[in-house]
Scaffold this active site. Sequence first.
Site, PDB file in Angstrom:
ATOM      1  N   GLU A  52       0.855  -1.182   0.000  1.00  0.00           N
ATOM      2  CA  GLU A  52       0.000   0.000   0.000  1.00  0.00           C
ATOM      3  C   GLU A  52       0.892   1.233   0.000  1.00  0.00           C
ATOM      4  OE1 GLU A  52      -3.658   2.229   0.280  1.00  0.00           O
ATOM      5  OE2 GLU A  52      -3.214   0.160  -0.245  1.00  0.00           O
ATOM      6  N   CYS A 100      -5.241   4.703   5.322  1.00  0.00           N
ATOM      7  CA  CYS A 100      -4.938   3.480   4.585  1.00  0.00           C
ATOM      8  C   CYS A 100      -6.204   2.669   4.371  1.00  0.00           C
ATOM      9  CB  CYS A 100      -3.905   2.667   5.373  1.00  0.00           C
ATOM     10  SG  CYS A 100      -3.502   1.082   4.621  1.00  0.00           S
ATOM     11  N   CYS A 103      -5.112  -1.231   6.563  1.00  0.00           N
ATOM     12  CA  CYS A 103      -5.363  -1.194   8.005  1.00  0.00           C
ATOM     13  C   CYS A 103      -6.639  -0.378   8.218  1.00  0.00           C
ATOM     14  CB  CYS A 103      -4.194  -0.562   8.749  1.00  0.00           C
ATOM     15  SG  CYS A 103      -2.704  -1.552   8.716  1.00  0.00           S
ATOM     16  N   HIS A 107      -6.270   2.806  13.022  1.00  0.00           N
ATOM     17  CA  HIS A 107      -6.137   4.247  13.274  1.00  0.00           C
ATOM     18  C   HIS A 107      -7.407   4.822  13.901  1.00  0.00           C
ATOM     19  CE1 HIS A 107      -2.175   4.639  11.577  1.00  0.00           C
ATOM     20  NE2 HIS A 107      -2.555   3.983  10.499  1.00  0.00           N
ATOM     21  N   ARG A 496       0.978  -4.493  10.879  1.00  0.00           N
ATOM     22  CA  ARG A 496       2.353  -4.229  10.483  1.00  0.00           C
ATOM     23  C   ARG A 496       3.224  -3.723  11.618  1.00  0.00           C
ATOM     24  NH1 ARG A 496      -1.284  -3.843   7.030  1.00  0.00           N
ATOM     25  NH2 ARG A 496      -0.987  -4.480   4.875  1.00  0.00           N
ATOM     26  N   SER A 520       5.368   1.651   9.382  1.00  0.00           N
ATOM     27  CA  SER A 520       6.349   1.711   8.295  1.00  0.00           C
ATOM     28  C   SER A 520       7.313   2.871   8.436  1.00  0.00           C
ATOM     29  CB  SER A 520       5.639   1.768   6.933  1.00  0.00           C
ATOM     30  OG  SER A 520       5.039   0.512   6.653  1.00  0.00           O
ATOM     31  N   CYS A 564       3.471  -0.601   4.474  1.00  0.00           N
ATOM     32  CA  CYS A 564       2.249   0.139   4.184  1.00  0.00           C
ATOM     33  C   CYS A 564       2.608   1.616   4.217  1.00  0.00           C
ATOM     34  CB  CYS A 564       1.162  -0.174   5.205  1.00  0.00           C
ATOM     35  SG  CYS A 564      -0.417   0.610   4.812  1.00  0.00           S
ATOM     36  N   CYS A 567       0.168   4.776   5.120  1.00  0.00           N
ATOM     37  CA  CYS A 567       0.007   5.276   6.487  1.00  0.00           C
ATOM     38  C   CYS A 567       1.011   6.385   6.782  1.00  0.00           C
ATOM     39  CB  CYS A 567       0.206   4.147   7.503  1.00  0.00           C
ATOM     40  SG  CYS A 567      -1.187   3.018   7.592  1.00  0.00           S
TER      41      CYS A 567
END
Length: 585
Positions: A52, A100, A103, A107, A496, A520, A564, A567
Amino acid sequence: MATTTTTSTGSSLLGGITSTTTAAATTTTTATTAATVAAPGTITLDPISRIEGHLRIDAKVGTAGTVDSAWASATLFRGIEMILAGRDPRDAPLITQRLCGVCTYIHLQASTTAIENAMKLTVPANAQIVRNLLQGTQFLHDHIVHFYHLHALDWVDVTKALTANPTTAAALALQISPSAPTIDFVAVQTKLKNLVNSGQLGPFSNGYWGHPAMKLSPEANLVFVAHYLQALAQQANTAKMMALFGGKNPHPHVTIPGGVTSGNELAVAANITNFTTQLTATNDFIKNFYIPDVVYLAKQYPEWAKIGGFPNLLAFGEFPTDKYGSGNNFMPGGVIMNKAVTSVAAVNTASITEDVSRAWYAKSSPLNPASGVTSPSYTGYNQSAQYSWLKAPRYQGKPMEVGPLARVMVAYGKNHAQIKPAVDSLLKTLGLTINDMFSVLGRTAARAIETQVIGTAMVGWLNTLKSNISAKNLSTYASNTVPANASGVGLGEAPRGAVGHWLSTDGSSRIKNYQMVVPSAWNFGPRDAQGVPSAVEASMVGLPIADSTKPLEILRLVHSFDPCIACGVHLIDAEGKAETLVTVP
């Protein structure tokens, strides 16, 4: 200097990747001939696919054919923190969860708990159980999708499945997992052949097919293609659990400051029954397909237990067993330094800083996220200066790896009742040591282990919820007001890795400052002021590359972290208009 470039037309590339190698001399490869050691030079993969967001990787290959140094660059800007300034804090969960589309829940939860932390609010027990079930659903769905649809094609040669013997493949599938449902491998192979004949291969359209590092037999490749298709159907059903208790998927709105809005839905017997049915089916898939497939691949690629490790691990913890902030989590938080698994330290959020020395932000000293600043300042891609939109998070000044391996190793070091025996059993089966977990193979295995453990735990949480409902205990919300001049933090775990949201309010109870540190950023951030690389940049050093024009090894390592980047970065401005901020040469 000569440059060899492979474009995205043809079967030598994974979809969307352009691999450029700058070497001391022109290298020549064909589909049937590949160098066993890559020529010296720099490999650029931009963008990395099957993730992503937008990620660029540069790897400098030395004379030994291994990576000497690497750089990870997030190439789009995220402006969410700036957009949130001045808003009602209750807007933040709905906005931040749209960081994202993968996910889809974490969040929302982290932002909500940050607000509740500022309120000093404890939500009802039922609300916490529902949140755990939603978060657990996120993990089960995400890990299944990652292994089969984002990572497996790094190890599986789809084209070789065309030549497999379906009868032999069926026997192998039975050997891999005797309890798995029977699959018609003739039908699977026919479907694959029809895709090839149509010229529309869909997800199989590009890949490093024929790469010498692909070691599976044609029959094993056919088995994994079949399981890929099985997983496509299963992930869709697993996602239904999010909708049953969350209202929709992706991006449910069920979690709000004070609890959850799904009180009435819990009283509907059909919803509980359907959730139970989907959870049982998902756990069966994990048992019969996911775990056996990971074990089989690990046995076929044992060398990857020595490749791609990083010594420092961080986990905030997830799935509170009583109330948020107590530290009592089903998956515990902790810090491991230098692979010292038996010496897990508690997380001190005051020790977290973000370094922007090598990122495209206005210069400042490293700041704790509670007082962090997001002030973009793009200066162009320069590996010796600034080269990423990700900041460089540090813990006690050191880079950390976050994610499944961190969670599992922290739990192992704390003698987790389910994690420790699962890890020990896997290591015994594969003939590995605990140090071998610090690797690409270990990272992938840890993801499968925690999927099974979390799926089993969800059965217990669901039973507790059922008991509460039977006792007419349907409380899922506590009334609240947003305080002025307050601050809060919401810590948790995305599939992640560690997620943190920090917020403060002004005198009018509006957002004064909002900062997020996402997984990330920890794993793929740039170097810091001291030139110390991030977890991914460091773990790539020493990675053997067989063919610079087909750097499959880089993808295997990068995908094991399940990046990802969305994010961490976003392509919008404060008015929501699309912008092109970065042009990568």
